[in-house]
Design a protein around this motif. Structure first.
Motif, PDB file in Angstrom:
ATOM      1  N   PRO A   1       0.822  -1.216   0.000  1.00 20.64           N
ATOM      2  CA  PRO A   1       0.000   0.000   0.000  1.00 20.64           C
ATOM      3  C   PRO A   1       0.859   1.270   0.000  1.00 20.64           C
ATOM      4  N   TYR A   2       1.934   1.256   0.820  1.00 19.71           N
ATOM      5  CA  TYR A   2       2.857   2.394   0.842  1.00 19.71           C
ATOM      6  C   TYR A   2       3.421   2.664  -0.530  1.00 19.71           C
ATOM      7  N   ALA A   3       3.916   1.574  -1.134  1.00 24.96           N
ATOM      8  CA  ALA A   3       4.600   1.716  -2.419  1.00 24.96           C
ATOM      9  C   ALA A   3       3.640   2.247  -3.466  1.00 24.96           C
ATOM     10  N   ILE A   4       2.415   1.738  -3.470  1.00 23.45           N
ATOM     11  CA  ILE A   4       1.465   2.166  -4.496  1.00 23.45           C
ATOM     12  C   ILE A   4       1.131   3.646  -4.313  1.00 23.45           C
ATOM     13  N   LEU A   5       0.906   4.052  -3.045  1.00 22.05           N
ATOM     14  CA  LEU A   5       0.590   5.466  -2.804  1.00 22.05           C
ATOM     15  C   LEU A   5       1.766   6.367  -3.186  1.00 22.05           C
ATOM     16  N   LEU A   6       2.967   5.988  -2.740  1.00 27.06           N
ATOM     17  CA  LEU A   6       4.149   6.806  -3.034  1.00 27.06           C
ATOM     18  C   LEU A   6       4.399   6.897  -4.533  1.00 27.06           C
ATOM     19  N   MET A   7       4.344   5.746  -5.198  1.00 26.21           N
ATOM     20  CA  MET A   7       4.677   5.716  -6.627  1.00 26.21           C
ATOM     21  C   MET A   7       3.594   6.397  -7.462  1.00 26.21           C
ATOM     22  N   THR A   8       2.322   6.227  -7.078  1.00 26.46           N
ATOM     23  CA  THR A   8       1.271   6.920  -7.831  1.00 26.46           C
ATOM     24  C   THR A   8       1.483   8.424  -7.732  1.00 26.46           C
ATOM     25  N   GLY A   9       1.785   8.882  -6.508  1.00 28.86           N
ATOM     26  CA  GLY A   9       2.063  10.302  -6.322  1.00 28.86           C
ATOM     27  C   GLY A   9       3.217  10.756  -7.198  1.00 28.86           C
ATOM     28  N   TYR A  10       4.256   9.922  -7.262  1.00 29.84           N
ATOM     29  CA  TYR A  10       5.423  10.304  -8.044  1.00 29.84           C
ATOM     30  C   TYR A  10       5.106  10.322  -9.542  1.00 29.84           C
ATOM     31  N   LEU A  11       4.445   9.267 -10.013  1.00 30.91           N
ATOM     32  CA  LEU A  11       4.145   9.184 -11.458  1.00 30.91           C
ATOM     33  C   LEU A  11       3.222  10.326 -11.888  1.00 30.91           C
ATOM     34  N   ASN A  12       2.342  10.751 -10.968  1.00 29.33           N
ATOM     35  CA  ASN A  12       1.451  11.855 -11.324  1.00 29.33           C
ATOM     36  C   ASN A  12       2.208  13.152 -11.594  1.00 29.33           C
ATOM     37  N   THR A  13       3.443  13.254 -11.070  1.00 24.13           N
ATOM     38  CA  THR A  13       4.218  14.474 -11.316  1.00 24.13           C
ATOM     39  C   THR A  13       4.904  14.453 -12.676  1.00 24.13           C
ATOM     40  N   LEU A  14       4.966  13.273 -13.311  1.00 27.62           N
ATOM     41  CA  LEU A  14       5.616  13.203 -14.633  1.00 27.62           C
ATOM     42  C   LEU A  14       4.590  13.560 -15.711  1.00 27.62           C
TER      43      LEU A  14
END
Lengths: 286, 281
Positions: free
Chosen positions: B156-169
């Motif tokens: 869950p952590y990874a998905i939240l963190l990575m979704t947040g990150y990918l949304n910035t690209l």
């Protein structure tokens, strides 16, 4: 083409089904059985295990301790986190000192519960440094057994948890403070607001959403405390620091009463989920 | 004029510094005490009056840990389990985050809420069925038992963190690949992943730490000394010879090293992971 995104989420979804959905159903089922896991064809007994749990005074003690531990932790985490964040954000303090202190103040967060427990067992040992200092200052006049006396154990464990947990608030609130637009303070200044009024009417309202989400998350996690209690007092002396998690753990893995343990685990789950409901609602509103 | 200056400027400044000093002692003293206790002899730890610095520095406690294969094994186990968990989590989490960030699909919202709420399920509630599952799968007391079950709280952590990150690209980047006739799969590997290295590192670091610190599952799903991780190793040391405080402190210092190193070297990533659940980027 419409199946493409589903393929990307498939591994994660499969794991969540295996590690989250199935276990929830299983634990619910165990809680309705007589002697789950240990007996091959355990019989369905309805809500008997819940009745037994509710009739157990230790369960209510554990609930009371868990609530005390959680509420005190959340309140003091918030107060300390806010105080530290404000001081670290203060322009009265030299910026170099601020950035060094910022690094140091987070340190308690780095240590895992077991290590925190062991540090404080050393410090709060009857022969330890805390008693040494308090006795030389004549604040106490005997060697207090912080973790093994039933009058102090719960407070001692709570204090240790307060020490270990405030940095999350501090870091989140510091980020929040730095995000408050300067013009809000300038506008308040033009309106003749003094520092306290600026704090009360600008800073606090701006930080409130962060405080609520961190506090709710902290509430949920603190309610589930296990390692810290297990390693400092083990729930004792007698039941003085028994928490819902240690109570459940002992039922399952010391007494092998998996059905009773499942009932109390489900009750803890319901408690957690009801707070989670507010957390999700709050996150969506932000 | 002077009194006003004193009460308006000097006094608050002095009070702030005093507050900061008290806070510093509160935060750091216990940690320093642990560190220096690991460099004391066992008899000196409870010497009166208590002293922070050892009179006689000794690394005997560290040597005792390094010369004990059982204790070294705890560290090896922790590195293996946490490393495997970090790799698997990043891989599975990035795929899911890619779907969350770039596609809209049915159940997306429901899945999202589900993932957030899994972060708050009490580990003890899951542990009881996990115990049954692990025994049934025949992986009780193995690395697999830990690696598999740790994914439940790292993903869950990874998905939240990575979704947040990918949304910035910017979306244009991967859309360019699609326009050139590439698939979303090749867009992911050729464009998204290379650009996401900072997010991937942050996720890996934080999941490693979560797995490194885990206690409850490791306590229950492993049994023999050769499968125990560092937190359990310390717990065992505490139970067996509760008087070898210097060794317990040395183990604690060594057990905290990965966190201290990551924190000091990659503070930004560490803080990103720490506040992922509470501060929206």
């Amino acid at each position: 083409m419409r199946l493409v995104p589903l393929a990307y989420v498939a591994p994660a979804t499969a794991l969540f089904a295996l590690l989250m959905l199935y276990p929830m159903v299983a634990v619910l089922r165990y809680s309705l059985l007589d002697r789950a896991i240990t007996k091959r064809n355990a019989a369905f007994v309805g809500l008997d295990n819940y009745q037994t749990t509710f009739d157990d005074p230790v369960f209510w003690q554990a609930t009371g301790h868990t609530l005390y531990f959680t509420v005190m932790s959340v309140v003091f985490h918030l107060l300390l986190g806010l105080a530290f964040a404000l001081m670290l954000n203060s322009e009265r303090v030299n910026p170099t000192i601020r950035s060094i202190l910022r690094v140091l103040y987070i340190l308690p967060w780095l240590f895992t519960a077991v290590i925190i427990a062991i540090i404080w067992r050393l410090l709060l040992d009857p022969e330890g440094v805390v008693n040494g200092v308090l006795m030389s200052l004549h604040i106490v006049d005997f060697k207090v057994e912080w973790f093994s006396s039933s009058s102090t154990a719960l407070h001692a464990v709570t204090f240790v948890n307060i020490w270990a947990g405030y940095p999350l608030y501090m870091v989140s609130l510091l980020a929040g403070l730095q995000g408050i637009p300067r013009d809000l303070y300038e506008a308040a200044g033009i309106d003749g607001a003094n520092p306290w009024q600026k704090f009360r009417h600008v800073t606090i309202p701006q930080l409130t959403p962060i405080m609520i989400s961190v506090a709710l998350l902290d509430f949920i996690w603190t309610m589930q405390v296990f390692a810290l209690v297990w390693m400092t007092t083990g729930g004792g002396p007698i039941y003085a620091t028994e928490m819902l998690s240690t109570y459940t753990y002992k039922l399952a893995f010391s007494r092998y009463q998996f059905s009773l343990a499942s009932a109390s685990a489900v009750l803890l789950l319901i408690l957690s989920m009801s707070v989670t409901y507010f957390y999700i609602k709050h996150q969506k509103a932000r | 004029m002077t009194r006003r200056y004193l009460s308006r400027t000097v006094l608050p400044t002095v009070l702030t510094y005093v507050g900061l000093a008290i806070g510093l002692v509160f935060a750091v003293f216990p940690i320093l005490w642990m560190f220096f206790a690991s460099l004391k002899s066992n008899t000196e730890i409870f010497a009166l009056p208590p002293q922070l610095l050892p009179k006689q520095f000794t690394v005997a406690a560290y040597l005792a840990v390094f010369n004990d294969p059982t204790k070294l094994r705890f560290f090896l186990n922790s590195y293996l389990v946490a490393g495997a968990v970090a790799v698997l989590t990043v891989l599975i989490g990035t795929l899911a985050a890619y779907a969350f960030s770039r596609f809209s699909f049915r159940l997306k919202n429901a899945l999202n809420v589900f993932i957030i709420s899994t972060q708050t399920v009490p580990p003890i509630t899951l542990l009881i069925p996990y115990f049954g599952m692990v025994v049934t799968f025949g992986i009780f007391n193995t690395y697999f038992a830990l690696i598999l079950t740790y994914l439940v709280f790292t993903l869950p952590y990874a998905i939240l963190l990575m979704t947040g990150y990918l949304n910035t690209l910017p979306r244009e980047l991967d859309e360019a690949v699609l326009v050139d006739g590439g698939t979303s799969w090749s867009a992911l590997w050729r464009v998204i992943v290379p650009l996401s290295v900072p997010g991937i590192v942050a996720t890996a670091v934080y999941t490693f730490l979560l797995a490194w610190n885990e206690f409850l599952f490791a306590l229950t799903l492993t049994k023999s000394d050769d499968m125990r991780t560092v937190p359990i190793g310390i717990e065992l040391l505490m139970g067996q010879h509760a008087f070898e405080w210097n060794q317990m402190m040395a183990m604690s210092v060594l057990g905290s090293l990965p966190l201290l190193l990551i924190y000091l070297l990659a503070q930004r990533y560490f803080l990103a992971g720490m506040t992922a659940g509470s501060v929206k980027a």
